[in-house]
Design an enzyme around this catalytic site. Structure first.
Site, short mmCIF file in Angstrom:
data_model
loop_
_atom_site.label_atom_id
_atom_site.label_comp_id
_atom_site.label_asym_id
_atom_site.label_seq_id
_atom_site.Cartn_x
_atom_site.Cartn_y
_atom_site.Cartn_z
N ASP A 20 36.63 -10.55 7.83
CA ASP A 20 37.60 -11.34 8.61
C ASP A 20 39.03 -11.09 8.12
OD1 ASP A 20 38.41 -13.10 10.54
OD2 ASP A 20 37.97 -14.90 9.37
N HIS A 37 42.32 -3.73 12.96
CA HIS A 37 40.92 -3.30 13.11
C HIS A 37 40.75 -1.86 12.63
CE1 HIS A 37 40.02 -7.01 15.04
NE2 HIS A 37 40.68 -6.75 16.16
N LEU A 131 21.16 3.80 1.33
CA LEU A 131 21.61 2.47 1.76
C LEU A 131 21.18 2.18 3.20
CD1 LEU A 131 23.63 0.04 1.15
CD2 LEU A 131 25.30 1.38 2.45
N ARG A 194 33.36 -20.57 6.33
CA ARG A 194 32.26 -20.94 7.21
C ARG A 194 31.42 -19.71 7.51
NH1 ARG A 194 36.98 -22.16 10.57
NH2 ARG A 194 37.55 -20.24 11.63
N SER A 196 30.15 -19.00 10.62
CA SER A 196 30.44 -18.53 11.97
C SER A 196 29.22 -17.90 12.64
CB SER A 196 31.59 -17.51 11.95
OG SER A 196 32.77 -18.14 11.51
C1 FPP Z 1 37.49 -10.08 12.39
O1 FPP Z 1 38.88 -10.08 12.10
C2 FPP Z 1 37.06 -8.71 12.61
C3 FPP Z 1 36.44 -8.25 13.74
C4 FPP Z 1 36.08 -9.10 14.87
C5 FPP Z 1 36.11 -6.83 13.87
C6 FPP Z 1 35.55 -6.22 12.62
C7 FPP Z 1 35.33 -4.79 12.85
C8 FPP Z 1 35.67 -3.80 12.01
C9 FPP Z 1 36.25 -4.00 10.69
C10 FPP Z 1 35.38 -2.39 12.38
C11 FPP Z 1 33.94 -2.10 12.10
C12 FPP Z 1 33.58 -0.77 12.60
C13 FPP Z 1 32.30 -0.36 12.81
C14 FPP Z 1 32.05 0.98 13.30
C15 FPP Z 1 31.15 -1.23 12.56
P1 FPP Z 1 39.85 -10.88 13.08
O2 FPP Z 1 40.42 -9.92 14.06
O3 FPP Z 1 39.12 -12.04 13.65
O4 FPP Z 1 40.95 -11.35 12.09
P2 FPP Z 1 41.87 -12.63 12.27
O5 FPP Z 1 41.03 -13.81 11.92
O6 FPP Z 1 42.95 -12.39 11.29
O7 FPP Z 1 42.37 -12.66 13.68
#
Ligand code: FPP
Length: 261
Positions: A20, A37, A131, A194, A196
């Site tokens: 997150d 991201h 893994l 949390r 979630s």
């Molecule tokens: C939450 O941060 C993150 C996500 C919803 C996306 C997580 C995905 C990646 C890290 C890429 C993974 C890639 C693969 C190929 C599996 P948020 O955007 O909700 O953060 P915020 O709470 O600051 O808004």
């Protein structure tokens, strides 16, 4: 029973992560959320490498939740494209590292290109022995329990007449992570405390670690801090230190882990 608990408590076999803080990481820098991201992908690549080096056998990450559909259309489209691009780019490297990829979640309604990428990468890495990387995508813990019930009824309809014979062990075989041990350590970055709707069943006895660090900043040192936290815990599984006969100090635990128990 005691032996099993003792062994289980001593090594970190399975790590589960809520990645997150991507959006806030970007916003703090005056950048569009999507760049957060992109940077989050780099953290995930590092984590996979670090888990392999540390001998952690199972890594489960929350990439897209059942609730993430509530985001803007453009962010959802970006995330879908990013997942396909990342997996296509990384597949050969992951395969060479011996990583076994599994996608966990409801594939219904996902873009065809994504489903195809998921299927190809699962097939290609199926027999790898390194893994096991579970990527939870369009996943929710409540969804998992409901699909487990449907699965159970479909595969074992006689159980409905004989429902008293249902046990936690039988039911858990129908959940998405039935081929992975329960997570030992859960990490959530980004400051929220949390679950979630992540792995609701599987996290019943998992040690929970929360950090304010945003996911794109999460590096090897942060991982070591979380692992140190894990080894400082006494895992009792509802028993007491005496009844579980646990080895108590972090150093003793590490010694046993190094000896391969
Ligand atoms: C939450 O941060 C993150 C996500 C919803 C996306 C997580 C995905 C990646 C890290 C890429 C993974 C890639 C693969 C190929 C599996 P948020 O955007 O909700 O953060 P915020 O709470 O600051 O808004």
């Amino acid at each position: 029973m005691q032996d099993k608990l003792e062994n289980y408590s001593l090594s970190l076999k399975h790590l589960a992560v809520v990645m997150d803080g991507n959006g806030r990481w970007a916003q703090e820098r005056g950048l569009p959320r999507n760049l957060g991201h992109e940077q989050g992908v780099e953290s995930l690549k590092n984590l996979v490498r670090n888990c392999t080096e540390m001998g952690i056998g199972f890594l489960t990450v929350f990439a897209f939740s059942s609730e993430n559909w509530a985001r803007s259309k453009s962010e959802i489209n970006f995330l879908m494209t990013l997942f396909v691009r990342t997996i296509n780019n990384e597949l050969t490297k992951l395969d060479n590292q011996g990583v076994r990829l599994t996608f966990v979640g409801d594939k219904y309604g996902l873009p065809k290109s994504l489903i195809n990428t998921m299927n190809v990468s699962e097939t290609k890495t199926r027999s790898n022995k390194g893994l096991k990387l579970n990527i939870c995508f369009n996943y929710g813990g409540k969804w998992d329990i409901v699909q487990g019930i449907k699965n159970l009824i479909k595969n074992d309809p006689d159980l409905l007449k004989n429902y008293n014979s249902l046990t936690e062990e039988i039911f858990s075989k129908h959940l998405s992570l039935s081929e992975s041990p329960s997570p030992d350590l859960f990490i959530r970055t980004g400051g929220e405390k949390r679950l979630s709707n992540f792995l609701l069943w599987d996290l019943a006895y998992t040690e929970l670690y929360f950090t304010d660090t945003f996911w794109p900043d999460f590096n090897e040192n942060h991982l070591k801090m979380a692992v140190d936290f894990y080894y400082s815990r006494k895992r009792k599984f509802g028993g007491t230190s005496e009844t579980n006969n646990l080895i108590e100090t972090p150093e003793e635990k590490r010694q046993v882990v190094k000896c391969g128990n």
